[in-house]
Design an enzyme around this catalytic site. Structure first.
Site, PDB file in Angstrom:
ATOM      1  N   ASP A 106     -13.326  21.681 -32.208  1.00 36.66           N
ATOM      2  CA  ASP A 106     -12.664  22.178 -31.031  1.00 36.66           C
ATOM      3  C   ASP A 106     -13.782  21.615 -29.603  1.00 36.66           C
ATOM      4  O   ASP A 106     -13.288  21.291 -28.457  1.00 36.66           O
ATOM      5  CB  ASP A 106     -13.192  23.615 -30.756  1.00 36.66           C
ATOM      6  N   GLY A 161     -17.949  22.331 -32.866  1.00 40.54           N
ATOM      7  CA  GLY A 161     -17.222  21.527 -34.050  1.00 40.54           C
ATOM      8  C   GLY A 161     -16.217  20.497 -33.249  1.00 40.54           C
ATOM      9  O   GLY A 161     -16.315  20.101 -32.228  1.00 40.54           O
ATOM     10  N   ILE A 170     -11.700  12.189 -34.693  1.00 40.17           N
ATOM     11  CA  ILE A 170     -10.065  12.577 -34.215  1.00 40.17           C
ATOM     12  C   ILE A 170     -10.064  12.224 -32.868  1.00 40.17           C
ATOM     13  O   ILE A 170      -8.987  12.179 -32.187  1.00 40.17           O
ATOM     14  CB  ILE A 170      -9.958  13.971 -34.740  1.00 40.17           C
ATOM     15  N   SER A 212     -10.458  25.516 -39.781  1.00 44.41           N
ATOM     16  CA  SER A 212     -11.180  26.616 -40.429  1.00 44.41           C
ATOM     17  C   SER A 212     -12.166  26.487 -41.240  1.00 44.41           C
ATOM     18  O   SER A 212     -12.988  27.058 -41.896  1.00 44.41           O
ATOM     19  CB  SER A 212     -10.353  27.705 -41.203  1.00 44.41           C
ATOM     20  N   GLY A 257     -15.177  24.650 -40.490  1.00 46.53           N
ATOM     21  CA  GLY A 257     -16.690  24.629 -40.094  1.00 46.53           C
ATOM     22  C   GLY A 257     -17.114  25.906 -39.983  1.00 46.53           C
ATOM     23  O   GLY A 257     -17.241  26.535 -40.898  1.00 46.53           O
ATOM     24  N   VAL A 258     -17.385  26.394 -38.820  1.00 49.88           N
ATOM     25  CA  VAL A 258     -18.073  27.718 -38.495  1.00 49.88           C
ATOM     26  C   VAL A 258     -16.893  28.580 -39.188  1.00 49.88           C
ATOM     27  O   VAL A 258     -17.652  29.855 -39.409  1.00 49.88           O
ATOM     28  CB  VAL A 258     -18.417  28.125 -37.185  1.00 49.88           C
ATOM     29  N   TYR A 259     -15.833  28.657 -39.271  1.00 47.85           N
ATOM     30  CA  TYR A 259     -15.013  29.721 -39.957  1.00 47.85           C
ATOM     31  C   TYR A 259     -15.077  29.836 -41.474  1.00 47.85           C
ATOM     32  O   TYR A 259     -14.638  30.762 -42.085  1.00 47.85           O
ATOM     33  CB  TYR A 259     -13.580  29.679 -39.426  1.00 47.85           C
TER      34      TYR A 259
END
Length: 200
Positions: free
Chosen positions: A49, A47, A26, A133, A135-137
């Protein structure tokens, strides 16, 4: 619109807007606005972010600190694109998965809709989304993909005059892509009028 280093997996058209699933990075996609999967502190992270902040440069974090004092879950804020090909970065905050009983679907849908609100206000013609949301979420992939596509389609149905012409979901990994392809196949084949759309 240049989808550098990306590979289109599927596309459709909803309410006059082209919606595409693309495998790629991205941070390398040339669109008007890239959506970042941010945290509520707007403090950067891992990730997507972390990758977006690393590619965009320190000026984006400086702008976030200067203009905003965090961002509630389900909302989004906008900054310049820094060193990305994109003109803007829209920082959307999705929910942490807590079992599904804490309004996660509503908040995730709101994060996508809020991101499109910011794109609309900026006059963006093309928008690239990650899988917010996922990934780690730890939001379950199939459910997250259904919410993502349904909320974007619902937003388009109520914004016929929006300048947004192209929406790209830029996805990493075969599992995430499979979830979004499955969600796209589950979407109704014809657009519904706004009064009949599914909301989250």
């Amino acid at each position: 619109m240049d989808t550098t280093d990306g590979f289109s997996e599927a596309e459709t058209r909803w309410h006059g807007t082209r919606v595409e699933l693309m495998a790629g990075d991205i941070t390398r996609v040339s669109v008007d606005a890239v959506v970042n999967a941010a945290n509520s502190a707007l403090a950067g992270g891992g990730g997507v972010d972390g990758a977006i902040h690393a590619a965009a440069g320190s000026g984006v974090m400086a702008e976030l600190c200067e203009r905003y004092d965090g961002c509630p879950t389900g909302s989004a804020v906008i900054t310049g694109g820094g060193e990305l090909p994109a003109r803007w970065i829209i920082h959307a905050v999705g929910p942490i998965w807590r079992g599904g009983g804490h309004d996660e679907a509503t908040l995730l849908g709101s994060a996508y809709a809020s991101a499109l609100d910011r794109a609309d206000e900026a006059g963006a013609h093309s928008v690239a989304f990650p899988a917010i949301s996922c990934g780690v979420y730890a939001y379950p992939l199939d459910a997250a993909a259904d919410v993502a596509l349904s909320s974007v389609r619902a937003w388009l149905s109520t914004h016929p005059a929006s300048p947004v012409e192209d929406i790209i979901f830029v996805l990493r990994g075969t599992t995430v892509m499979a979830a979004f392809r499955g969600a796209l196949q589950r979407q109704p084949s014809h657009d519904l009028p706004p009064a009949q759309r599914e909301t989250w």
